[in-house]
Design an enzyme around this catalytic site. Sequence first.
Site, PDB file in Angstrom:
ATOM      1  N   GLU A   1      -5.799  -8.441   1.513  1.00  0.00           N
ATOM      2  CA  GLU A   1      -6.715  -8.088   2.410  1.00  0.00           C
ATOM      3  C   GLU A   1      -7.880  -7.890   2.155  1.00  0.00           C
ATOM      4  O   GLU A   1      -8.297  -7.346   1.044  1.00  0.00           O
ATOM      5  CB  GLU A   1      -5.646  -6.636   2.983  1.00  0.00           C
ATOM      6  CG  GLU A   1      -4.484  -7.359   3.383  1.00  0.00           C
ATOM      7  CD  GLU A   1      -3.498  -5.962   3.748  1.00  0.00           C
ATOM      8  OE1 GLU A   1      -4.480  -4.915   4.217  1.00  0.00           O
ATOM      9  OE2 GLU A   1      -2.500  -5.967   4.002  1.00  0.00           O
TER      10      GLU A   1
ATOM     11  N   GLU B   1       0.674  -1.430   0.193  1.00  0.00           N
ATOM     12  CA  GLU B   1       0.250  -0.079   0.097  1.00  0.00           C
ATOM     13  C   GLU B   1       0.940   1.164  -0.262  1.00  0.00           C
ATOM     14  O   GLU B   1       0.509   1.754   0.766  1.00  0.00           O
ATOM     15  CB  GLU B   1      -0.901  -0.453   1.523  1.00  0.00           C
ATOM     16  CG  GLU B   1      -1.270  -1.233   1.171  1.00  0.00           C
ATOM     17  CD  GLU B   1      -2.881  -1.224   2.256  1.00  0.00           C
ATOM     18  OE1 GLU B   1      -2.759   0.263   3.071  1.00  0.00           O
ATOM     19  OE2 GLU B   1      -4.074  -1.529   2.539  1.00  0.00           O
TER      20      GLU B   1
HETATM   21  C1  PNW Z   1      -4.309  -2.435   5.748  1.00  0.00           C
HETATM   22  N1  PNW Z   1      -8.214   2.630   4.298  1.00  0.00           N
HETATM   23  O1  PNW Z   1      -4.407  -0.384   5.905  1.00  0.00           O
HETATM   24  C2  PNW Z   1      -2.647  -2.472   6.605  1.00  0.00           C
HETATM   25  O2  PNW Z   1      -2.256  -3.015   5.062  1.00  0.00           O
HETATM   26  C3  PNW Z   1      -3.153  -3.157   7.190  1.00  0.00           C
HETATM   27  O3  PNW Z   1      -1.220  -3.285   8.034  1.00  0.00           O
HETATM   28  C4  PNW Z   1      -3.643  -2.750   8.034  1.00  0.00           C
HETATM   29  O4  PNW Z   1      -3.895  -3.414   9.463  1.00  0.00           O
HETATM   30  C5  PNW Z   1      -5.161  -2.264   7.655  1.00  0.00           C
HETATM   31  O5  PNW Z   1      -5.364  -2.484   6.660  1.00  0.00           O
HETATM   32  C6  PNW Z   1      -6.397  -2.247   8.668  1.00  0.00           C
HETATM   33  O6  PNW Z   1      -6.345  -1.592   8.862  1.00  0.00           O
HETATM   34  C7  PNW Z   1      -5.342   0.684   5.634  1.00  0.00           C
HETATM   35  O7  PNW Z   1      -8.202   4.465   4.550  1.00  0.00           O
HETATM   36  C8  PNW Z   1      -4.888   1.816   6.036  1.00  0.00           C
HETATM   37  O8  PNW Z   1      -9.059   2.910   3.222  1.00  0.00           O
HETATM   38  C9  PNW Z   1      -6.560   2.521   5.527  1.00  0.00           C
HETATM   39  C10 PNW Z   1      -6.968   2.179   4.681  1.00  0.00           C
HETATM   40  C11 PNW Z   1      -6.868   0.608   3.892  1.00  0.00           C
HETATM   41  C12 PNW Z   1      -6.884   0.205   4.779  1.00  0.00           C
END
Ligand code: PNW
Length: 446
Positions: A353, A172
Amino acid sequence: RTSPEARLGLRFPERFGWGAATSAYQIEGAAKEDGRGESVWDTFSHTPGRVRNGDTGDTAADHYHRYLGDLDLMQELGLDTYRFSISWPRIQADGTGTPNQRGLDFYRRLVDGLHQRGIAPMATLFHWDLPQSLQDIGGWESRDVAYRFADYAEAVFAALGDTVPVWLTINEPKTVVQNGYLGGHHAPGLRDPAAAYLVAHHLQLAHGLAVQALRATGSDSRIGPALNLHPCYPADDSPGVEEATRLYDGYENRLYLDSIFKGAYPADVLADLGPDSRLAQGIRDGDLAIISAPVDLLAVQYYTPIYVTAGGGITRKWPTSVASWQQIFPEGMYDILTRVTRDYGDVPLTITENGLPTPDVLAADGTVDDPARIEFLRDHLAAVHRAIADGVPLESYHVWSLMDNFEWNEGYEQRWGLIYVDFPTQRRVLKRSAHWYRGVIADNAI
Ligand code: PNW
């Protein structure tokens, strides 16, 4: 009303891969062991006020010491594939120089343990834990850090090489850009819009250099990027909303997808940033050829849709989870998968994910009841099933997450796991959703 476990009768393709995902800083702990250096997340979590309740990843789920038990739990679930990340500061404490054998050995033991249990390893090279020493020389604002990453990747490939069939480069890049450099609620905790898109470029460059580094080893293993994609929809039908939504999509999705799969940044985003932007100024001849080095697969992470207003703001349309940024909209999974296939050709896809945080509690009888997670996963898998039926070349699906862990600035309060972790005792308990997922895997159906 039927129970969330009730089967929908949807079978998945014969060789579909069922998995779960984690990342190093979120589960490993052992922050000072075996020569591990500090990362930007050690610095950030130890800075008062940055993480809820002052939580840090110092111990996390203690996976570094408990990995054998965790491997047995993965086997109990019946996982076909396990996605984890490698901690750069375990391999190079200062982000450069001779790799640390004890760090490499840990991942070799983990990978061997996966193979012994018939679980395919999928390793992410970078899940946000940049060595602090590299932040001190500018972090991802520095072009040099992309080249340091390529060296690190080369060292990892040399040590683990063919034992890992699928490599993912950068987890990401968008979240580093948006949360690390725009919102400032992730490490390194900056609010610097000018720097943010130069950071995006250097993360993309690092991705391409790592792809080239793997090819140079002659390995048969496959490699690709891990992008969190957000389907963007107009919030209403007011004048200008279509254009605003298109530009928003440029920043959320095409900035990363087009540079890798089309060898060019999207013209609308470049125009919006302007010719004097640090991004525009930071692109050198040949960079896009590196970034668009052919990949073997695209890893997609989907959590939420985005609804864009005519003014370029965002609004909500669906119920949110305990993560305020997440609206629950399974249809978005279908939309993003089919869109990627339509716009970027039939590159093989994996979902690395997808998941939901719930306020889980360990009951007196030793069970953890999380029906909302079962419903969420079932509904998203139904959308996945439909996308496959409509021709999307999807190989596998990974739940975020295998187990409760350090959820970044939210600390340990947001529980995303199939497996409950009682952090004071480090006891693991399979949640109701884990029992359900085991059945899904066994049946190859929801
Ligand atoms: C992911 N959004 O992060 C990460 O890859 C993980 O490490 C994390 O624990 C997981 O999602 C849950 O948050 C994100 O704002 C952070 O849409 C933000 C977003 C999506 C995924």
